[in-house]
Structures are given as C-alpha cells and as structure tokens.
Design a protein around this motif. Sequence first.
Motif, PDB file in Angstrom:
ATOM      1  N   ARG A 136      36.685  45.099  35.570  1.00 26.52           N
ATOM      2  CA  ARG A 136      37.182  43.713  35.531  1.00 26.52           C
ATOM      3  C   ARG A 136      38.507  43.600  36.288  1.00 26.52           C
ATOM      4  N   PHE A 137      39.368  44.603  36.131  1.00 30.91           N
ATOM      5  CA  PHE A 137      40.649  44.619  36.848  1.00 30.91           C
ATOM      6  C   PHE A 137      40.421  44.537  38.352  1.00 30.91           C
ATOM      7  N   TRP A 138      39.494  45.346  38.858  1.00 33.18           N
ATOM      8  CA  TRP A 138      39.256  45.367  40.288  1.00 33.18           C
ATOM      9  C   TRP A 138      38.599  44.086  40.774  1.00 33.18           C
ATOM     10  N   ARG A 139      37.765  43.502  39.986  1.00 34.06           N
ATOM     11  CA  ARG A 139      37.136  42.247  40.412  1.00 34.06           C
ATOM     12  C   ARG A 139      38.178  41.132  40.507  1.00 34.06           C
ATOM     13  N   ARG A 140      39.234  41.210  39.682  1.00 26.71           N
ATOM     14  CA  ARG A 140      40.338  40.259  39.812  1.00 26.71           C
ATOM     15  C   ARG A 140      41.236  40.624  40.989  1.00 26.71           C
ATOM     16  N   TRP A 141      41.399  41.920  41.219  1.00 28.39           N
ATOM     17  CA  TRP A 141      42.322  42.388  42.238  1.00 28.39           C
ATOM     18  C   TRP A 141      41.776  42.172  43.655  1.00 28.39           C
ATOM     19  N   LEU A 142      40.489  42.397  43.847  1.00 27.52           N
ATOM     20  CA  LEU A 142      39.901  42.285  45.178  1.00 27.52           C
ATOM     21  C   LEU A 142      39.936  40.842  45.670  1.00 27.52           C
ATOM     22  N   PRO A 143      40.012  40.670  46.984  1.00 27.33           N
ATOM     23  CA  PRO A 143      40.054  39.310  47.530  1.00 27.33           C
ATOM     24  C   PRO A 143      38.731  38.588  47.323  1.00 27.33           C
ATOM     25  N   ALA A 189      55.128  37.839  37.584  1.00 22.08           N
ATOM     26  CA  ALA A 189      55.464  39.202  37.157  1.00 22.08           C
ATOM     27  C   ALA A 189      54.456  40.235  37.656  1.00 22.08           C
ATOM     28  N   THR A 190      53.185  40.079  37.287  1.00 21.34           N
ATOM     29  CA  THR A 190      52.164  41.035  37.680  1.00 21.34           C
ATOM     30  C   THR A 190      50.989  40.268  38.277  1.00 21.34           C
ATOM     31  N   PRO A 191      51.047  39.895  39.548  1.00 21.40           N
ATOM     32  CA  PRO A 191      50.004  39.060  40.135  1.00 21.40           C
ATOM     33  C   PRO A 191      48.645  39.739  40.151  1.00 21.40           C
ATOM     34  N   CYS A 192      47.609  38.941  39.919  1.00 22.34           N
ATOM     35  CA  CYS A 192      46.258  39.484  39.992  1.00 22.34           C
ATOM     36  C   CYS A 192      45.898  39.818  41.436  1.00 22.34           C
ATOM     37  N   GLN A 193      46.327  38.986  42.346  1.00 15.16           N
ATOM     38  CA  GLN A 193      46.055  39.200  43.757  1.00 15.16           C
ATOM     39  C   GLN A 193      47.297  39.743  44.456  1.00 15.16           C
ATOM     40  N   PRO A 194      47.199  40.882  45.140  1.00 17.11           N
ATOM     41  CA  PRO A 194      48.361  41.402  45.863  1.00 17.11           C
ATOM     42  C   PRO A 194      48.678  40.536  47.075  1.00 17.11           C
ATOM     43  N   ALA A 195      49.900  40.665  47.559  1.00 16.51           N
ATOM     44  CA  ALA A 195      50.324  39.881  48.717  1.00 16.51           C
ATOM     45  C   ALA A 195      49.435  40.153  49.927  1.00 16.51           C
ATOM     46  N   ALA A 196      48.959  41.374  50.056  1.00 13.74           N
ATOM     47  CA  ALA A 196      48.121  41.721  51.206  1.00 13.74           C
ATOM     48  C   ALA A 196      46.793  40.976  51.209  1.00 13.74           C
ATOM     49  N   HIS A 197      46.394  40.408  50.059  1.00 17.86           N
ATOM     50  CA  HIS A 197      45.129  39.686  49.973  1.00 17.86           C
ATOM     51  C   HIS A 197      45.302  38.179  50.074  1.00 17.86           C
ATOM     52  N   ARG A 198      46.492  37.709  49.840  1.00 24.02           N
ATOM     53  CA  ARG A 198      46.676  36.252  49.778  1.00 24.02           C
ATOM     54  C   ARG A 198      46.794  35.686  51.192  1.00 24.02           C
ATOM     55  N   ARG A 199      45.647  35.522  51.801  1.00 26.16           N
ATOM     56  CA  ARG A 199      45.587  35.016  53.162  1.00 26.16           C
ATOM     57  C   ARG A 199      44.720  33.766  53.197  1.00 26.16           C
ATOM     58  N   GLU A 200      45.058  32.873  54.096  1.00 26.47           N
ATOM     59  CA  GLU A 200      44.309  31.621  54.200  1.00 26.47           C
ATOM     60  C   GLU A 200      43.194  31.771  55.236  1.00 26.47           C
ATOM     61  N   GLY A 202      40.948  32.497  58.397  1.00 24.73           N
ATOM     62  CA  GLY A 202      40.977  33.575  59.378  1.00 24.73           C
ATOM     63  C   GLY A 202      41.042  34.961  58.783  1.00 24.73           C
ATOM     64  N   TYR A 203      41.347  35.057  57.497  1.00 26.73           N
ATOM     65  CA  TYR A 203      41.442  36.380  56.861  1.00 26.73           C
ATOM     66  C   TYR A 203      40.046  36.912  56.608  1.00 26.73           C
ATOM     67  N   ARG A 204      39.786  38.161  57.018  1.00 25.63           N
ATOM     68  CA  ARG A 204      38.463  38.779  56.874  1.00 25.63           C
ATOM     69  C   ARG A 204      38.580  40.010  55.971  1.00 25.63           C
ATOM     70  N   PRO A 205      38.408  39.824  54.672  1.00 28.37           N
ATOM     71  CA  PRO A 205      38.608  40.943  53.738  1.00 28.37           C
ATOM     72  C   PRO A 205      37.624  42.081  53.928  1.00 28.37           C
ATOM     73  N   ALA A 206      36.396  41.771  54.349  1.00 26.89           N
ATOM     74  CA  ALA A 206      35.417  42.847  54.536  1.00 26.89           C
ATOM     75  C   ALA A 206      35.869  43.795  55.639  1.00 26.89           C
ATOM     76  N   VAL A 207      36.497  43.257  56.686  1.00 31.18           N
ATOM     77  CA  VAL A 207      37.011  44.091  57.770  1.00 31.18           C
ATOM     78  C   VAL A 207      38.099  45.017  57.232  1.00 31.18           C
ATOM     79  N   LEU A 208      38.947  44.478  56.367  1.00 31.19           N
ATOM     80  CA  LEU A 208      40.023  45.291  55.790  1.00 31.19           C
ATOM     81  C   LEU A 208      39.451  46.459  55.008  1.00 31.19           C
ATOM     82  N   TYR A 209      38.531  46.206  54.091  1.00 27.56           N
ATOM     83  CA  TYR A 209      38.071  47.277  53.211  1.00 27.56           C
ATOM     84  C   TYR A 209      37.147  48.266  53.911  1.00 27.56           C
ATOM     85  N   ASP A 210      36.409  47.808  54.913  1.00 25.54           N
ATOM     86  CA  ASP A 210      35.646  48.768  55.711  1.00 25.54           C
ATOM     87  C   ASP A 210      36.602  49.701  56.458  1.00 25.54           C
ATOM     88  N   GLY A 211      37.682  49.136  56.998  1.00 22.95           N
ATOM     89  CA  GLY A 211      38.658  49.951  57.708  1.00 22.95           C
ATOM     90  C   GLY A 211      39.412  50.894  56.796  1.00 22.95           C
TER      91      GLY A 211
END
Length: 316
Positions: A136-143, A189-200, A202-211
């Motif tokens: 559950r933590f990861w499903r909240r954490w992932l973009p 305090a403890t965001p569910c989404q990290p700053a690296a994921h909070r993109r509007e 044009g952001y392609r999360p699948a490219v990030l995690y494959d890389g």
Amino acid sequence: MSSDGLWSIGELAARAGVTVKTVRFYSDAGLLPAAARSSGGHRRYGPDALDRLRMIRSLRTLDLPVPEVGRVLDDGEALEDAVAGRLRHIGAQLSALRWQEAALRLVHDCPPEERADRLRLIGSVTTPPETTALVRFWRRWLPPRLPARVVSTVLDHAVPQPPDDPTPSQVMAFARLHVFVSRPCSPTATPCQPAAHRRESGYRPAVLYDGLAEAFALAAPEICADRAPHEGSALDCFVAAYAASRGTDDTVAFRRSLSRELASDPRIDHYWHLTAELSTDGPPTAGAAHTWLRNALDTQTTGVAGAGAPAVGPPA
C-alpha cells in the motif's frame, strides 16, 4: 469371519487394532461403507475394508481432514495435491512459530525498561507477518498513471519478503518498517508523493522506472565489488532516466538540481534503511542500488556523499 466371508464391526476393529467407535465414525462419515447388513441390521465388512481402514488411519495420521481423506480414497491421484496442501499448511505454521520465537527472544533479551515498547512494536505485526501495508505504501508512493507491468516490477524489487527463519533483529526491523509505512502522510511533513514524481504535463513515469531498473542493474556489480560510489555508466543511466522522463537534457545544472531534489525526500531513505536490515543475503537490493547511486550523484555535484549516511527520517 462368518460363513459369508464378512466381518462384523467388532471383528474389523479388532483386526485393525482400533475401537468399534472409530470404525463406526468412519462408516458414518462415508469413508468405510459396509459390504452388507446382517438380518439384524448390523454392518458387515469384507476383507478389503481392512486395507481401506488402514489407509484412512494413515491419511488421518498426516492430519488430513476427513473430506480430504474421502477425496484421496475416491481418486488416488488426489493424494499428491493433498500432501502438497498439508506441506504448505505446516510450512506456514512453522514460519509463524519461528517468528514467535524470534519475537520472544527480542523481548526476553532486552533491558526490562525497553520491554513494554518492544511489545507494542511487535504487537502491531501479524504472525507470520504480511506485506500488505508495504504494498500500500508503494502504491501511494509511485506516480499516477504508471503501467501495471512497471508497478508489478517495482513491487517485486521494493517490497521485502519476511524471512522464514528470522533473527530477533529482523523481527524488530520488520516491525519498525510496518509501523513506518502505516503512518499517514501529509503534504508538508511526510509527503506521499516525492518531489521527483510531482510533475505536470509531459512527465513520463514509465520511462523513469524503466531507466531506474537498468541503472540499478549496472550498479549491482559495483556494490558487490564493494567499490565506493563513483561516476560512470551506472550513474549516467540513473540521471538519464530522470532527464528522459521529463523531456530535458542531462546537464551539470540538471544533476545539481536532481541531487537537491532527491535529498528533499528523506522518507524513502528511511524505508531503504529498514529494508536493508531485512535483506542481509543475496544480490544488492533496489534500496542498496538507489543509495549507491544517490551517493555517486551527491559526490559528483557537491563533493560530499550524503545518501549513504544514516537514514534521515522519523524513527519507527
């Protein structure tokens, strides 16, 4: 044996070395049908009933439930599945007992003033423990909008499986991890989404995690060889994954910005710190690779390795 070649229920029980009550129980359950009835209505059994009764007793000795015994008697091929099922059940029971033993040692071997806190901590985890809260933590954490195949791959690598035969310290680590991921997170305090994921757009999360998966694989041999974090193909792949996911170039300025951005999300560092205590054997974990690459990036951009320092985050 009477002239008709059949036995009474008492004779069958005597030959099998069981009580009449036992024979009657299996007969009533449909496992041991009588061959005939006497003129007085009493059950009569043929010689084959002795072999069947012995088989029933053997199967029950393995603690197979009565319905399962019936299926095996009706279909000999069902025996393999029945035995496999019992092995799985017993394996789960043994795992639970090992976790209980390690938890008891954890409480027994600590100073008296720490026992109440340790009891509360390990009491929050089931025995044997489940990984539902970690998933559950990861499903909240992932973009959001991440393909199912990528999510599945991340979960496989990021969610540690509890060891079957844990040490007391591993019980403590898993309990702390469970409490940590179960805490509610807030945007400040403890965001569910990290700053690296909070993109509007044009952001392609699948490219990030494959890389990232490729970068972690490149970092693994360096970690196994106990080499200090350094520049090279693994770090280049790591940075390129972030840059490509955002449609930007890998520049010196981007690397400095990424280093600061990753350092602003200490929650995941604390997660990796705790999972490292659980994964003492085997190849480097995703957390170990992430830490090594973070250190390499920090060293390159600031000359100071920061990601490998003691995890920053609220203690569990």
